[in-house]
Design an enzyme around this catalytic site. Structure first.
Site, short mmCIF file in Angstrom:
data_model
loop_
_atom_site.label_atom_id
_atom_site.label_comp_id
_atom_site.label_asym_id
_atom_site.label_seq_id
_atom_site.Cartn_x
_atom_site.Cartn_y
_atom_site.Cartn_z
N GLN A 168 -0.72 -9.88 8.08
CA GLN A 168 -1.81 -8.99 7.66
C GLN A 168 -2.13 -9.23 6.19
O GLN A 168 -3.04 -8.63 5.65
CB GLN A 168 -1.38 -7.53 7.85
N CYS A 225 -20.93 -16.19 0.63
CA CYS A 225 -22.08 -15.32 0.35
C CYS A 225 -22.30 -14.37 1.52
O CYS A 225 -22.37 -14.80 2.67
CB CYS A 225 -23.33 -16.16 0.11
N CYS A 263 -26.14 -15.47 2.94
CA CYS A 263 -26.40 -16.75 3.64
C CYS A 263 -25.11 -17.43 4.14
O CYS A 263 -25.17 -18.48 4.75
CB CYS A 263 -27.16 -17.71 2.71
N ILE A 315 -3.22 -11.08 2.61
CA ILE A 315 -4.43 -11.81 2.21
C ILE A 315 -4.14 -12.67 0.99
O ILE A 315 -5.05 -13.10 0.30
CB ILE A 315 -5.58 -10.81 1.91
N ASP A 316 -2.84 -12.90 0.72
CA ASP A 316 -2.46 -13.54 -0.54
C ASP A 316 -2.18 -15.04 -0.44
O ASP A 316 -1.94 -15.70 -1.46
CB ASP A 316 -1.24 -12.83 -1.14
N CYS A 354 -24.62 -15.40 -5.27
CA CYS A 354 -24.96 -16.70 -4.71
C CYS A 354 -26.31 -17.16 -5.28
O CYS A 354 -27.09 -16.34 -5.78
CB CYS A 354 -25.06 -16.53 -3.20
N HIS A 392 -6.22 -10.66 8.46
CA HIS A 392 -7.14 -9.98 7.55
C HIS A 392 -7.78 -10.93 6.53
O HIS A 392 -8.29 -10.49 5.51
CB HIS A 392 -6.41 -8.84 6.83
N PHE A 451 0.82 -1.21 0.00
CA PHE A 451 0.00 0.00 0.00
C PHE A 451 0.85 1.27 0.00
O PHE A 451 0.59 2.20 -0.72
CB PHE A 451 -0.89 0.03 1.26
N ARG A 452 1.88 1.29 0.86
CA ARG A 452 2.48 2.59 1.18
C ARG A 452 3.87 2.86 0.60
O ARG A 452 4.43 3.92 0.83
CB ARG A 452 2.50 2.80 2.70
P1 CNA Z 1 1.95 -1.24 3.97
O1 CNA Z 1 1.33 -0.20 4.82
O2 CNA Z 1 1.83 -1.13 2.51
O3 CNA Z 1 3.49 -1.30 4.38
C1 CNA Z 1 4.38 -2.14 3.73
C2 CNA Z 1 5.76 -1.85 4.29
O4 CNA Z 1 6.63 -2.82 3.76
C3 CNA Z 1 6.31 -0.48 3.94
O5 CNA Z 1 6.74 0.16 5.12
C4 CNA Z 1 7.51 -0.78 3.02
O6 CNA Z 1 8.60 0.06 3.25
C5 CNA Z 1 7.85 -2.20 3.40
N1 CNA Z 1 8.41 -3.01 2.33
C6 CNA Z 1 8.02 -3.08 1.03
N2 CNA Z 1 8.73 -3.99 0.37
C7 CNA Z 1 9.62 -4.52 1.26
C8 CNA Z 1 10.62 -5.50 1.20
N3 CNA Z 1 10.91 -6.14 0.06
N4 CNA Z 1 11.34 -5.77 2.32
C9 CNA Z 1 11.09 -5.11 3.49
N5 CNA Z 1 10.15 -4.16 3.60
C10 CNA Z 1 9.41 -3.88 2.51
O7 CNA Z 1 1.42 -2.69 4.35
P2 CNA Z 1 0.98 -3.27 5.77
O8 CNA Z 1 0.92 -4.73 5.61
O9 CNA Z 1 1.74 -2.68 6.87
O10 CNA Z 1 -0.48 -2.67 5.86
C11 CNA Z 1 -1.47 -3.47 6.20
C12 CNA Z 1 -2.50 -3.69 5.08
C13 CNA Z 1 -1.97 -3.85 3.69
C14 CNA Z 1 -3.12 -5.00 5.38
O11 CNA Z 1 -4.46 -4.81 5.63
C15 CNA Z 1 -2.93 -5.90 4.16
O12 CNA Z 1 -4.05 -6.72 3.98
C16 CNA Z 1 -2.78 -4.95 3.04
N6 CNA Z 1 -2.12 -5.47 1.82
C17 CNA Z 1 -1.83 -6.80 1.67
C18 CNA Z 1 -1.21 -7.26 0.53
C19 CNA Z 1 -0.91 -8.74 0.39
O13 CNA Z 1 -1.67 -9.56 0.88
N7 CNA Z 1 0.20 -9.09 -0.25
C20 CNA Z 1 -0.86 -6.37 -0.49
C21 CNA Z 1 -1.19 -5.00 -0.31
C22 CNA Z 1 -1.82 -4.56 0.85
#
Ligand code: CNA
Length: 238
Positions: free
Chosen positions: A103, A129, A132, A105-106, A150, A121, A35-36
């Protein structure tokens, strides 16, 4: 960097009660955007921010738009576990790692072979569904078109925790127990910005808090060992 890797390697060698807490950054090296980060979903052009589209009220209001985002952004074809997922699974097999709390979901930790994965998550590999609660295979939800329905007429939804929805109590309780009893808590690939998930790490009572994240986090000052490097790279060396 070398010193820190050696330190982590030694810590892991000396422990059989490691718990891992991770987020989206664990899967970026598999090709799933987080995300960030600068190229993460927050910085891509989209009509609404991901937090809005991935909310309960938005899903209810506009499932069509939700599914457009879901299929385009959350479902990434052909992804495979990377070196972080694989090493964590191996550490579990060696009896060193007690649980992966994620966290994400993959489903990539399970794909790597990890057995005890606590999905805070949920997972996009499961669907049900919303009316139901009948379970459905994830295929149509992830690959089909329009809003999957559904037989009862209800909208089929992913088994993920949308914003505005509570976490599963049993999973949270279990995560707290693992964190509270952990010898080493390794936190990786998470900005620690999403609550209540991020708050769970406050239950850790030990003195071996390891933080592996590319960017800084609000918890950096609490860590006993901080590694600002790619997590796959780090786990390939410990
Ligand atoms: P976030 O807020 O996007 O933070 C990700 C962090 O990981 C950032 O601080 C980056 O600097 C750091 N980062 C990115 N790549 C690397 C790497 N290769 N090595 C080390 N650090 C790295 O994501 P969070 O998980 O903190 O936020 C929580 C949300 C994002 C959850 O609800 C997830 O479900 C959701 N999310 C999940 C996925 C997934 O399932 N793959 C993808 C995108 C978002």
């Amino acid at each position: 960097m070398e010193d820190k890797i050696a330190q982590l390697r030694q810590m892991i060698a000396d422990s059989d009660n490691i718990v891992f807490f991770g987020g989206a950054g664990v899967s970026t090296e598999s090709g799933i955007p987080d995300f960030r980060s600068v190229d993460g979903l927050y910085n891509q052009k989209w009509k609404y921010p991901p937090e809005t589209i991935l909310s309960h009220s938005f899903f209810e209001r506009d499932p069509e738009e939700y599914y457009r985002f879901h299929r385009e952004k959350l479902v990434v074809d052909g992804v495979k576990p990377n070196r972080a997922h694989l090493r964590l699974a191996q550490l579990e097999q060696e009896g060193k790692l007690k649980a992966v709390i994620t966290q994400n979901i993959d489903g990539l930790h399970q794909a790597a072979g990890s057995k005890n994965v606590l999905e805070l998550h949920g997972s996009i590999l499961r669907a049900y569904c919303s009316r139901c609660r009948r379970p459905y295979p994830a295929e149509e939800m992830n690959k089909g078109q329009g809003v999957p329905r559904c037989a009862c007429g209800g909208v089929i939804r992913p088994d993920i925790v949308l914003y505005e929805e509570p976490l599963d109590n049993d999973i949270v309780r279990s995560a707290i127990a693992y964190i509270r009893n952990a010898d080493i808590l390794i936190i990786g690939g998470t900005s620690l910005n999403v609550y209540p998930a991020a708050g769970l790490i406050n239950y850790y009572r030990g003195k071996k808090l390891v933080l592996i994240n590319l960017s800084e986090t609000p918890y950096d000052s609490y860590a006993d060992l901080i590694i600002h490097e790619k997590i796959g790279e780090v786990f390939s060396r410990v």
